[in-house]
Every structure is written in structure tokens, then in C-alpha cells.
Design a protein around this motif. Structure first.
Motif, PDB file in Angstrom:
ATOM      1  N   LYS A  32       0.824  -1.207   0.000  1.00 25.27           N
ATOM      2  CA  LYS A  32       0.000   0.000   0.000  1.00 25.27           C
ATOM      3  C   LYS A  32       0.865   1.267   0.000  1.00 25.27           C
TER       4      LYS A  32
ATOM      5  N   CYS B 204       1.781   2.049   3.982  1.00 23.34           N
ATOM      6  CA  CYS B 204       2.100   0.957   4.905  1.00 23.34           C
ATOM      7  C   CYS B 204       2.464  -0.282   4.092  1.00 23.34           C
TER       8      CYS B 204
ATOM      9  N   CYS C 207       1.037  -3.274   3.948  1.00 23.27           N
ATOM     10  CA  CYS C 207      -0.004  -4.254   3.642  1.00 23.27           C
ATOM     11  C   CYS C 207      -0.029  -4.562   2.143  1.00 23.27           C
TER      12      CYS C 207
ATOM     13  N   VAL D 212      -4.798  -5.419   6.529  1.00 21.22           N
ATOM     14  CA  VAL D 212      -5.001  -4.178   7.271  1.00 21.22           C
ATOM     15  C   VAL D 212      -4.011  -4.157   8.425  1.00 21.22           C
ATOM     16  N   CYS D 213      -3.464  -2.995   8.715  1.00 22.52           N
ATOM     17  CA  CYS D 213      -2.510  -2.851   9.821  1.00 22.52           C
ATOM     18  C   CYS D 213      -2.831  -1.569  10.580  1.00 22.52           C
TER      19      CYS D 213
ATOM     20  N   CYS E 270      -3.073   1.661   8.137  1.00 27.80           N
ATOM     21  CA  CYS E 270      -4.226   1.870   7.251  1.00 27.80           C
ATOM     22  C   CYS E 270      -5.542   1.765   8.022  1.00 27.80           C
TER      23      CYS E 270
HETATM   24 ZN   LIG Z   1      -1.735  -1.342   6.307  1.00 26.01          ZN
END
Ligand SMILES: [Zn+2]
Lengths: 496, 98
Positions: free
Chosen positions: A33, A36, A38, A50-51, A54
Motif C-alpha cells: 500500500k 504501509c 499491507c 489491514v494494519c 491503514c
Molecule cells: Zn496497512
């Protein structure tokens, strides 16, 4: 112009000029992304890519993906833009849960790219469409609405796997003058972005989306009319249809003495109409401010020049070259440059075969036909340029007939086997041995006295029965020209 | 010192999704006015040759390579969601306001 829907029936557009500007979002082809790490793959279980970044959890910090920056700048370069030496990110604030942070990281007053253009050809006329800006921002998550539509759903489900995928927003000048022109522009834009290698532009996966601003004004008028924004168009064809409908609707309103409301309208594909959102009239107030979590971007002329050099040949240049280098007609060049993969495939095959037009015919004909029938992309099938060339060589050498070749190609398409191997295994070699065919011809003549009789009496078509017999005997493998020639030799001229 | 109008306070509160009582609106009209007046002091300076500040750190071009790193598990992602369903966050239906 074909008009859709009731509202537009009987509307005469000839006195009116249509003015269209487009806003296109394209997902960039990075692995991770934009802010980030991901993954960006399509599909997958909801909320598994997802982290904390995000998801906008407190204390997390975004860091810009270098590749996303490169691809955004390359998009601008491919569209002839000036690249900003100094650029920054801004927060676009809004309460809508498609992003969990309550803002989108975007670019406001200092976008990466500005003042570009894209040339298109509409009905034989060259048109230059201005590109206002290209900026980098983050994709939103996916909202699923229970119920039949957004209006009557009791709740909304959210998947943030797409949230944070790098996105470029491309904004055009209001330079487009017809819905057809808008569609042609989008098709060319899609090619440019795909050739530049910055996106795979799959509209069905939502990696290219388009909204349109449209207004009408009496011909000769220089001031712009009030515009509406049309959304929710899921194909290039839908963009054209929606804009045809909307232009006619606006003209109908104006001609009946009404006035156009500035509003957002949704395209309803099934009904073939645009509908106002019936929303409270209130200007968006996104309260943009500089993103404090990301530092500005400074690009040197050397860096920009390096990226410019790295850009591959773009569709317009490639079309020109295909015509010049391979002597292809404009139509072939147009079709072969619908994607970079297709153009690469053609060229790789054409370099190994002396007749480029024959390669082009097979690529545009059988290859595209089977890809379309199977709903597949070029990189998902087993035919390679070398394998196609192998097949064409068999035709050229007279080993197989054109009809047989299509059969072999289909099998090659499915199995990935070499043409020669398929021909060998299925015994499809064309019989071109004169002695063998002469014997078969004699046999056919002996077995069909009636056909021979009527041929000799002047009924030329009677020879068809004899050719048919030889082809049956050889299960279609006899060289048809040879069969014809030997039959004529044996029978003499008709009427004699 | 300029006070904000009642409408301006209501507009800002609406944008921030804050419900204010009447007496709060009066307080904020006063306080927000003071803040704006304080910020407006900068107009007294001659800034003709000063670049706008885009960031206070003075750093530029902080990037990371395009490498995939592990995400959270779906369970971890959803654990703070007030309502979840089938792996999704569930929120009240979205009404577009224009
Ligand atoms: Zn993320």
C-alpha cells in the motif's frame, strides 16, 4: 447520437454544445500500500490486509512507498505533464466510514503533476485534451450495503483491504465535446497508463474509475453552463451512455425554460437514466490542511529526467512504429496496441516470421477470438509468440492447410503444445505428394461415372463431387489446389 | 476582537460532528474568535519573500521500499469494532449528505 431513456426522446441537440471534463482514478500497480506494508492483491478475506497505519490507529505513522511516488510521476510524464519540483500531501477531512481515519491522505494545492495533455483521434480528427493535474492519494475501503440499495439498507459492512492502495487522480480540462469523445479519451488513457506500466487498469476490479462533469450551452456561447457531476459508471460504454442521457436531459430542462441544478447524479445502468442524489445542497467542506505525518517531496530535474527515460514507448508512438516498421495498415496497428502485452506478443512473433501481415491476421483473428470466447487475458494462456510462429511456418511450408491450422491453433491455445507436435500426433499433415493424390483422383473418377459424364457435358460444378470424394478419402488432408489441378489434368477441359 | 457568528459556530460544529448546547455555542463563538485573531497577527508581518511552511521538520523525501510486510490478523483488526459481522466492521447505514 443515440439517446437513452424517455426524457431525451425528441430532444434536438444540434443547437447545443456539450462540455465534459473527467476525473479518473487509477490504482497503481505496487506490491504494498501507499503508506504501509499491507499487500495490495485483489480479493482475499475481508479485513485481512489491514494494519495499524491503514486502520488509522492512534500512534501509527504513514511512510510513503517510493514506488507509488515513482508511478504517480510516471503517469504524469506519460500524459505530458510538468512535474512539481516541490509537492506535499494534505488531509481531506470527511466523515464517511470508507476510510477509518475520517480523512483521506491526498494532495490539494501542490499536486505532483500539472498541465499535461493527451491526444486522441475522433472521427478522423485529431483532438488535444488538456490534463489539469495528476495527484497521488490513497484508495478507500469497500462498503457493502445490505438491502437493495444504499437508500434502504439498514446497515453498512466495511472491508478495509483496499484502503490505502495507491491511487492517482487524473483531472482533465473541460475540453471534451461529446460523450463519444469522452469514451475515446478513456480508452486511450487506459492504454497509456497500461503501456507506462504503472497500472493493470482492470475496470472490472475497480482499478480504473471515472466520474464526469457535464454541462451544455447554446452553440456560440462562451460562458459555461451549470454542470452536474455524474457518478457510478462501470464501463467506458456506460460513461458514453450516461453522458448522452445527461446531455439530453439538460437540454430538455433548458428548452422547457427550466434551470440546471448543480448536483451529483448517479447513473442507473439498468434503467439507462441518471438520478439526482436528492441531497441537501451544501458545498463540500473538506477543510484540507497539510498532512503533518508526511514530509514534502522534492524532485530534482535529474530524477524526473531519469523516470522519463525509463518510460516505455507509449501507444501513439507504438502505433506509428508498427505501421512504419512492419507495413501494417492503421486498423491493425490500432487493434494490436489495445494492450502492451498484445503489441509485445505481435512484435516478438513478427520478428521471427517473414510475413508480418500474416502474423497480425492471426493475432487479431484467431488469438483475440479465442481470448474473448474464453474470457481470458493473454498471460493466462499457453500460446507464445514462438508457438504461433511454429504454426505459421507449417502453413507457409504447405504442411497444413489454413483450415487445419485453425484447428491446430485451438488445441495449441488450450494445451500449449507445439503446432508440429499436434500435427504429427493427429496425423494432420497435408498430403501434397502428387503420386498419392493422382491415384486417389483416378479412384474417384472410376467410382463416379455420372459426375464425370456430366462434367464432360459441360457441367463444371460436377467436379465438386470428385474433389469431395478425394477429401473424404484423405479425411480433409489432401492439398486442395493439387487435387483440383490433377483432376483437371485427368478429365481435360469440360465439354470435350 | 472578532466574535464568530452563531451560524459559523454551528457550521464548524456540524463539520466536526459535535453537538453543542446553546451556551456552548456562545462560549465557542468567543473563544474561536480569539484564536482566529491570534493567528491573524501574522498578517502584520511582511511575508513577501517567505515560503509557506509545508512541514515543520524541514525533512523531505522520506520513503520506504515497496515491500509487503505482515498485516494484522482479521481477529486483531476487528477487536475494537463496536459491531462486527462476517469479518466486516458493521456501521449504521451511510446517508450521503452532499
Ligand atoms: Zn496497512
Amino acid at each position: 447520437m443515440a439517446l437513452a431513456g424517455n426524457v431525451s426522446k425528441g430532444v434536438d441537440l444540434s443547437r447545443w454544445e456539450i462540455v465534459i471534463g473527467l476525473e479518473i482514478h487509477v490504482e497503481l500497480l505496487t506490491d504494498s500500500k501507499v503508506f504501509c506494508g499491507c499487500a495490495t492483491d485483489f480479493g482475499g478475506e475481508p479485513n485481512t490486509r489491514v494494519c495499524p497505519v491503514c486502520l488509522g490507529l492512534p500512534g501509527s505513522l504513514p511512510v510513503l512507498n517510493a514506488k507509488a511516488l515513482e508511478y504517480a510521476v510516471k503517469t504524469g510524464l506519460a500524459l505530458g505533464c510538468e512535474i512539481a519540483p516541490f509537492s506535499k500531501f494534505d488531509r481531506k477531512n470527511y466523515f464517511y466510514p470508507d476510510l477509518p481515519k475520517a480523512y483521506q491522505i491526498s494532495q490539494y494545492d501542490l499536486p505532483l503533476c500539472r498541465h499535461g495533455h493527451l491526444d486522441i483521434e475522433v472521427n478522423g480528427e485529431k483532438r488535444r485534451i488538456g490534463i489539469t493535474r495528476v495527484h497521488l492519494e490513497e484508495e478507500t475501503g469497500k462498503s457493502l450495503h445490505a438491502g437493495t440499495s444504499i437508500v434502504d439498507s439498514p446497515y453498512t459492512l466495511l472491508d478495509y483491504n483496499r484502503a490505502g492502495i495507491p491511487l492517482v487522480e487524473i483531472v482533465t480540462e473541460p475540453d471534451l465535446r461529446s460523450p463519444e469523445e469522452a469514451r475515446i479519451f478513456l480508452e486511450e488513457l487506459k492504454r497509456v497508463v497500461e503501456f507506462a506500466g504503472v497500472s493493470d487498469v482492470k475496470m472490472e476490479e475497480g482499478s480504473l474509475r471515472c466520474d464526469a462533469n457535464i454541462s451544455v450551452r447554446p452553440r456560440g456561447e462562451t460562458r459555461l453552463g451549470t454542470k452536474t457531476e455524474v457518478k457510478n459508471m462501470n464501463s467506458f460504454r456506460a460513461v458514453q451512455r450516461a453522458l448522452e442521457y445527461e446531455a439530453a436531459r439538460q437540454v430538455a430542462v433548458l428548452e422547457s425554460g427550466g434551470r440546471i441544478e448543480q448536483e451529483t447524479r448517479h447513473w442507473d445502468e439498468a434503467a439507462g437514466v441518471t438520478r439526482g442524489m436528492r441531497s441537501k445542497e451544501q458545498a463540500h467542506d473538506y477543510r484540507y490542511f497539510p498532512e503533518p505525518d508526511l514530509v514534502p517531496i522534492v524532485l530534482t530535474p535529474e530524477q524526473i529526467e531519469k523516470w522519463r527515460q525509463e518510460l516505455p514507448e507509449l501507444p501513439a508512438a507504438r502505433r506509428e512504429r508498427l505501421m512504419r516498421e512492419y507495413g501494417l495498415p492503421p486498423y491493425d496497428a490500432e487493434i494490436l496496441t489495445t494492450s502492451r502485452k498484445l503489441a509485445d506478443f505481435f512484435e516478438e512473433a513478427a520478428r521471427q516470421f517473414p510475413d508480418p501481415k500474416m502474423v497480425s491476421n492471426w493475432v487479431m483473428g484467431e488469438l483475440l477470438r479465442l481470448l474473448k470466447a474464453e474470457g481470458k487475458e493473454l498471460d493466462q494462456v499457453n500460446v507464445t509468440p514462438a508457438r504461433l510462429v511454429g504454426l505459421l511456418q507449417l502453413i507457409r511450408a504447405g504442411t497444413i492447410s489454413g483450415a487445419t491450422a485453425k484447428e491446430v491453433f485451438e488445441e495449441m491455445f488450450r494445451t500449449g503444445q507445439e503446432a508440429a507436435a499436434i500435427v504429427e500426433r493427429r496425423g494432420l499433415q497435408q498430403i501434397s505428394d502428387e503420386e498419392t493424390i493422382r491415384q486417389l483422383v483416378q479412384k474417384a473418377i472410376a467410382a463416379n461415372p455420372e459426375a464425370v459424364e456430366s462434367y464432360r457435358k459441360g457441367k463444371e460444378k460436377a467436379i465438386g463431387a470428385l474433389v469431395g470424394q478425394v477429401m473424404r478419402e484423405t479425411r480433409g488432408k489432401a492439398n486442395p489446389q493439387l487435387v483440383n489441378r490433377l483432376l483437371l489434368e485427368a478429365l481435360g477441359k469440360p465439354g470435350q | 476582537m472578532e466574535k464568530l457568528s452563531q451560524e459559523q459556530v454551528e457550521h464548524v460544529a456540524r463539520l466536526a460532528r459535535l453537538a453543542l448546547r446553546e451556551e456552548e455555542k456562545a462560549i465557542f463563538a468567543e473563544q474561536l474568535g480569539q484564536i482566529l485573531a491570534y493567528a491573524a497577527k501574522i498578517r502584520e508581518l511582511d511575508l513577501a519573500n517567505v515560503e509557506p511552511t509545508a512541514h515543520v521538520l524541514g525533512l523531505t523525501n522520506v520513503t520506504r521500499p515497496d515491500e509487503v510486510r505482515p498485516s494484522l490478523s482479521q481477529e486483531e483488526v476487528l477487536q475494537n469494532g463496536p459491531e462486527v459481522q462476517d469479518g466486516y466492521f458493521r456501521v449504521p447505514r451511510i446517508v450521503e449528505e452532499g
